[in-house]
Scaffold this motif. Structure first.
Motif, PDB file in Angstrom:
ATOM      1  N   LEU A  91       2.591  22.793   9.050  1.00 58.30           N
ATOM      2  CA  LEU A  91       3.230  24.065   9.399  1.00 58.30           C
ATOM      3  C   LEU A  91       3.614  24.102  10.883  1.00 58.30           C
ATOM      4  CD1 LEU A  91       1.069  26.602   7.357  1.00 58.30           C
ATOM      5  CD2 LEU A  91       3.449  25.960   6.956  1.00 58.30           C
ATOM      6  N   GLY A  92       2.745  23.529  11.726  1.00 52.19           N
ATOM      7  CA  GLY A  92       3.071  23.469  13.145  1.00 52.19           C
ATOM      8  C   GLY A  92       4.302  22.627  13.408  1.00 52.19           C
ATOM      9  N   ALA A  93       4.384  21.472  12.739  1.00 46.95           N
ATOM     10  CA  ALA A  93       5.554  20.609  12.907  1.00 46.95           C
ATOM     11  C   ALA A  93       6.816  21.287  12.384  1.00 46.95           C
ATOM     12  CB  ALA A  93       5.320  19.286  12.179  1.00 46.95           C
ATOM     13  N   ALA A  94       6.684  22.001  11.256  1.00 45.99           N
ATOM     14  CA  ALA A  94       7.842  22.691  10.690  1.00 45.99           C
ATOM     15  C   ALA A  94       8.356  23.780  11.625  1.00 45.99           C
ATOM     16  CB  ALA A  94       7.461  23.291   9.330  1.00 45.99           C
ATOM     17  N   GLU A  95       7.428  24.510  12.236  1.00 48.11           N
ATOM     18  CA  GLU A  95       7.842  25.566  13.165  1.00 48.11           C
ATOM     19  C   GLU A  95       8.586  24.989  14.361  1.00 48.11           C
ATOM     20  OE1 GLU A  95       5.932  28.333  16.619  1.00 48.11           O
ATOM     21  OE2 GLU A  95       4.602  27.285  15.233  1.00 48.11           O
ATOM     22  N   LEU A  96       8.032  23.936  14.974  1.00 45.17           N
ATOM     23  CA  LEU A  96       8.650  23.348  16.163  1.00 45.17           C
ATOM     24  C   LEU A  96       9.991  22.703  15.851  1.00 45.17           C
ATOM     25  CD1 LEU A  96       5.454  21.775  17.781  1.00 45.17           C
ATOM     26  CD2 LEU A  96       6.667  23.845  18.514  1.00 45.17           C
ATOM     27  N   ALA A  97      10.150  22.233  14.590  1.00 42.84           N
ATOM     28  CA  ALA A  97      11.409  21.582  14.209  1.00 42.84           C
ATOM     29  C   ALA A  97      12.452  22.573  13.709  1.00 42.84           C
ATOM     30  CB  ALA A  97      11.137  20.534  13.140  1.00 42.84           C
ATOM     31  N   GLY A  98      12.090  23.850  13.634  1.00 39.58           N
ATOM     32  CA  GLY A  98      13.054  24.851  13.179  1.00 39.58           C
ATOM     33  C   GLY A  98      13.243  24.911  11.684  1.00 39.58           C
ATOM     34  N   VAL A  99      12.229  24.452  10.919  1.00 37.33           N
ATOM     35  CA  VAL A  99      12.308  24.541   9.456  1.00 37.33           C
ATOM     36  C   VAL A  99      12.304  26.007   9.050  1.00 37.33           C
ATOM     37  CG1 VAL A  99      11.102  24.029   7.290  1.00 37.33           C
ATOM     38  CG2 VAL A  99      11.243  22.291   9.092  1.00 37.33           C
TER      39      VAL A  99
ATOM     40  N   ALA B 105       4.562   8.091   5.664  1.00 36.67           N
ATOM     41  CA  ALA B 105       3.962   8.744   6.828  1.00 36.67           C
ATOM     42  C   ALA B 105       2.830   9.641   6.378  1.00 36.67           C
ATOM     43  CB  ALA B 105       5.011   9.560   7.586  1.00 36.67           C
ATOM     44  N   ASP B 106       1.901   9.871   7.294  1.00 42.11           N
ATOM     45  CA  ASP B 106       0.809  10.815   7.099  1.00 42.11           C
ATOM     46  C   ASP B 106       1.264  12.171   7.631  1.00 42.11           C
ATOM     47  OD1 ASP B 106      -1.611  12.325   7.295  1.00 42.11           O
ATOM     48  OD2 ASP B 106      -2.749  10.460   7.335  1.00 42.11           O
ATOM     49  N   ILE B 107       1.013  13.236   6.883  1.00 38.25           N
ATOM     50  CA  ILE B 107       1.467  14.560   7.327  1.00 38.25           C
ATOM     51  C   ILE B 107       0.740  15.017   8.587  1.00 38.25           C
ATOM     52  CG2 ILE B 107       2.199  15.296   5.041  1.00 38.25           C
ATOM     53  CD1 ILE B 107      -0.412  16.835   4.781  1.00 38.25           C
ATOM     54  N   ARG B 108      -0.335  14.306   8.960  1.00 33.20           N
ATOM     55  CA  ARG B 108      -1.043  14.643  10.202  1.00 33.20           C
ATOM     56  C   ARG B 108      -0.445  13.932  11.406  1.00 33.20           C
ATOM     57  NH1 ARG B 108      -6.673  12.927   7.570  1.00 33.20           N
ATOM     58  NH2 ARG B 108      -5.183  11.440   6.671  1.00 33.20           N
ATOM     59  N   ASN B 109       0.543  13.100  11.176  1.00 31.02           N
ATOM     60  CA  ASN B 109       1.173  12.337  12.262  1.00 31.02           C
ATOM     61  C   ASN B 109       1.912  13.295  13.206  1.00 31.02           C
ATOM     62  OD1 ASN B 109       2.893  10.625  13.831  1.00 31.02           O
ATOM     63  ND2 ASN B 109       2.662   9.039  12.261  1.00 31.02           N
ATOM     64  N   PRO B 110       1.642  13.225  14.509  1.00 28.50           N
ATOM     65  CA  PRO B 110       2.319  14.134  15.458  1.00 28.50           C
ATOM     66  C   PRO B 110       3.827  13.916  15.531  1.00 28.50           C
ATOM     67  CG  PRO B 110       1.031  12.462  16.623  1.00 28.50           C
ATOM     68  CD  PRO B 110       0.656  12.358  15.182  1.00 28.50           C
ATOM     69  N   LEU B 111       4.313  12.778  15.011  1.00 26.56           N
ATOM     70  CA  LEU B 111       5.758  12.521  15.033  1.00 26.56           C
ATOM     71  C   LEU B 111       6.488  13.199  13.877  1.00 26.56           C
ATOM     72  CD1 LEU B 111       5.769   8.708  15.941  1.00 26.56           C
ATOM     73  CD2 LEU B 111       6.072  10.669  17.466  1.00 26.56           C
ATOM     74  N   LEU B 112       5.740  13.924  13.036  1.00 32.03           N
ATOM     75  CA  LEU B 112       6.381  14.584  11.905  1.00 32.03           C
ATOM     76  C   LEU B 112       7.419  15.608  12.372  1.00 32.03           C
ATOM     77  CD1 LEU B 112       6.162  14.593   8.771  1.00 32.03           C
ATOM     78  CD2 LEU B 112       4.607  16.532   8.985  1.00 32.03           C
ATOM     79  N   GLN B 113       7.144  16.260  13.485  1.00 33.90           N
ATOM     80  CA  GLN B 113       8.089  17.241  14.033  1.00 33.90           C
ATOM     81  C   GLN B 113       9.432  16.576  14.340  1.00 33.90           C
ATOM     82  OE1 GLN B 113       6.927  18.646  17.884  1.00 33.90           O
ATOM     83  NE2 GLN B 113       9.018  19.269  18.394  1.00 33.90           N
TER      84      GLN B 113
ATOM     85  N   MET C   7      -2.235  22.481   8.204  1.00 33.93           N
ATOM     86  CA  MET C   7      -2.078  23.153   9.492  1.00 33.93           C
ATOM     87  C   MET C   7      -1.057  22.429  10.365  1.00 33.93           C
ATOM     88  SD  MET C   7      -6.018  24.108  10.440  1.00 33.93           S
ATOM     89  CE  MET C   7      -7.019  25.192   9.410  1.00 33.93           C
ATOM     90  N   ARG C   8      -1.187  21.102  10.442  1.00 35.41           N
ATOM     91  CA  ARG C   8      -0.269  20.339  11.297  1.00 35.41           C
ATOM     92  C   ARG C   8       1.142  20.318  10.717  1.00 35.41           C
ATOM     93  NH1 ARG C   8      -4.410  15.304  12.725  1.00 35.41           N
ATOM     94  NH2 ARG C   8      -5.986  16.617  13.739  1.00 35.41           N
TER      95      ARG C   8
ATOM     96  N   ILE D  68     -10.668  13.564   3.088  1.00 35.30           N
ATOM     97  CA  ILE D  68      -9.806  14.340   2.195  1.00 35.30           C
ATOM     98  C   ILE D  68      -9.705  15.780   2.685  1.00 35.30           C
ATOM     99  CG2 ILE D  68      -9.545  15.208  -0.163  1.00 35.30           C
ATOM    100  CD1 ILE D  68     -10.780  12.618  -1.146  1.00 35.30           C
ATOM    101  N   PHE D  69     -10.814  16.333   3.184  1.00 30.71           N
ATOM    102  CA  PHE D  69     -10.777  17.678   3.762  1.00 30.71           C
ATOM    103  C   PHE D  69      -9.798  17.717   4.934  1.00 30.71           C
ATOM    104  CE2 PHE D  69     -12.098  20.654   7.046  1.00 30.71           C
ATOM    105  CZ  PHE D  69     -12.202  21.851   6.348  1.00 30.71           C
ATOM    106  N   ASP D  70      -9.853  16.702   5.775  1.00 35.10           N
ATOM    107  CA  ASP D  70      -8.960  16.647   6.924  1.00 35.10           C
ATOM    108  C   ASP D  70      -7.506  16.534   6.483  1.00 35.10           C
ATOM    109  OD1 ASP D  70      -8.913  16.328   9.967  1.00 35.10           O
ATOM    110  OD2 ASP D  70      -7.714  14.614   9.317  1.00 35.10           O
ATOM    111  N   SER D  71      -7.269  15.733   5.414  1.00 35.97           N
ATOM    112  CA  SER D  71      -5.901  15.571   4.908  1.00 35.97           C
ATOM    113  C   SER D  71      -5.390  16.866   4.291  1.00 35.97           C
ATOM    114  CB  SER D  71      -5.865  14.437   3.879  1.00 35.97           C
ATOM    115  OG  SER D  71      -4.593  14.351   3.267  1.00 35.97           O
ATOM    116  N   ASN D  72      -6.238  17.520   3.489  1.00 37.22           N
ATOM    117  CA  ASN D  72      -5.789  18.737   2.798  1.00 37.22           C
ATOM    118  C   ASN D  72      -5.625  19.925   3.747  1.00 37.22           C
ATOM    119  OD1 ASN D  72      -5.627  17.555   0.260  1.00 37.22           O
ATOM    120  ND2 ASN D  72      -7.668  18.188  -0.356  1.00 37.22           N
ATOM    121  N   VAL D  73      -6.672  20.221   4.508  1.00 36.40           N
ATOM    122  CA  VAL D  73      -6.682  21.443   5.318  1.00 36.40           C
ATOM    123  C   VAL D  73      -5.991  21.222   6.664  1.00 36.40           C
ATOM    124  CG1 VAL D  73      -8.141  23.208   6.371  1.00 36.40           C
ATOM    125  CG2 VAL D  73      -8.781  22.219   4.162  1.00 36.40           C
TER     126      VAL D  73
END
Length: 362
Positions: free
Chosen positions: A94-102, A48-56, A91-92, A82-87
């Motif tokens: 951390l957002g997914a981790a927050e919504l998933a209760g990590v 999976a790509d860490i930018r995938n919205p289903l990561l949450q 961001m995405r 690569i900038f989009d993947s790294n930065v």
């Protein structure tokens, strides 16, 4: 820790940390954009790509409570993807981790963010302003990531976010800018400059990450081995022969930069300022608050890296192997010549003794 998710599973840090965690009985969920080509025992893999919205949803369904983010891609030149993947990916994530209760996220970073500047103090603490050059992609992107993380931590104080700013990691196949710089046929140095540098053994980098995964340390910590060393001494300890370059040529000579760059993109692995001015991080918080102490000092780290580099070159570089064998012959020539002279002298003495004995008998 119930389930540990490791992004960038196939990165050198991600792969080793996954093995270590699984050996300690931790359930490991490995995530990488690349496909799994061979079995990875002890790791449940998800492509999976860490930018995938289903990561949450993935984090929530797998009950992930800790994330180790190793998906940073080191590049000298700027590439939008690569900038989009790294930065944006961080961001995405951390957002997914927050919504998933990590509960906890651990992020490796680098002391490169501080920058090398003639006005730098003797030791740079974690609150120092970032002055790293933005013309190098990996420095710019690490700065962007850390600035976002600092703001995000204030917005989400209940989430533990640990950032480890590693010094120059050497060994273990980790493609740090310093290891690529030292792997050049003749690492360039600037005439008249010998900055103080810090290093870190790759095993200590793994130990520091494991230390933060097992405990709760919310904040930013510099991680480096004792003690800082001058650049020229560091190269000598690694058994490397530097190529002195006038700083005018280094900064303005684009052609020279292209020759010295392994990637052929016109940029050496390290910004020139990092070979000119000191950038030594303060490790007080690492010792006193993080409670971590590296096992290897800088001198041991450099000697081991030099031995590993020479062994690798001897096995995989025919030109280096031939040059090394010829050099060994030249180096052993005086001893061989002395041995030949000693044998010749002994033979001559024996011959004279025999002739004298024969003359006396006659």
């Amino acid at each position: 820790m119930n389930t540990l998710a490791i992004t960038g599973l196939f990165s050198p840090l991600g792969r080793r940390m996954a093995r270590l965690a699984s050996n300690f009985g931790v359930r490991v969920l490995g995530i990488d954009i690349k496909p799994l080509t061979k079995p990875f025992p002890g790791v449940e893999f998800v492509q999976a790509d860490i930018r995938n919205p289903l990561l949450q949803q993935l984090f929530k369904s797998e009950q992930v409570d800790t994330v180790l983010h190793c998906a940073f891609r080191w590049r000298q030149r700027h590439h939008e993807e690569i900038f989009d993947s790294n930065v944006m990916g961080t961001m995405r994530l951390l957002g997914a981790a927050e919504l998933a209760g990590v509960r906890k996220v651990v992020i490796p970073s680098s002391t490169f963010v501080y920058g090398a500047d003639p006005n730098n103090p003797a030791f740079l603490d974690e609150g120092r302003e970032f002055r790293g050059p933005v013309d190098y992609a990996y420095v710019r992107e690490l700065r962007e990531i850390e600035l976002f993380v600092n703001g995000y931590r204030r917005q989400q104080p209940e989430m533990i976010i640990t950032v480890l700013r590693f010094a120059n990691i050497l060994g273990g196949g980790i493609p740090s800018p310093m290891s690529r710089y030292m792997a050049l046929p003749g690492p360039p140095t600037l005439l008249g400059f010998d900055p103080m540098l810090q290093f870190l053994h790759h095993e200590d980098a793994l130990r520091a990450l494991g230390h933060c995964l097992m405990g709760d340390y919310n904040g930013v910590y510099n991680v480096a081995a004792p003690d800082p060393l001058p650049l020229l001494k560091a190269l000598r300890l690694a058994g490397l022969h530097p190529l002195p370059v006038p700083h005018v040529c280094a900064y303005k000579g684009t052609r020279l930069s292209r020759v010295l760059s392994r990637r052929g993109d016109g940029l050496p692995p390290l910004p020139w300022d990092y070979l000119r001015y000191s950038w030594v991080a303060d490790t007080t918080r690492m010792r006193e608050e993080l409670g971590f102490q590296p096992m290897y000092d800088a001198e041991t780290t450099l000697r081991q890296f030099g031995e590993t580099l020479r062994e690798y070159r001897y096995k995989h570089d025919p030109a280096y192997r031939l040059a090394r064998e010829k050099w060994d012959l030249v180096r052993k020539a005086p001893a061989r010549l002395h041995d030949t002279r000693r044998r010749a002298h002994a033979a001559w003495v024996a011959f004279r003794q025999v002739t004298q004995d024969e003359g006396g008998a006659a």
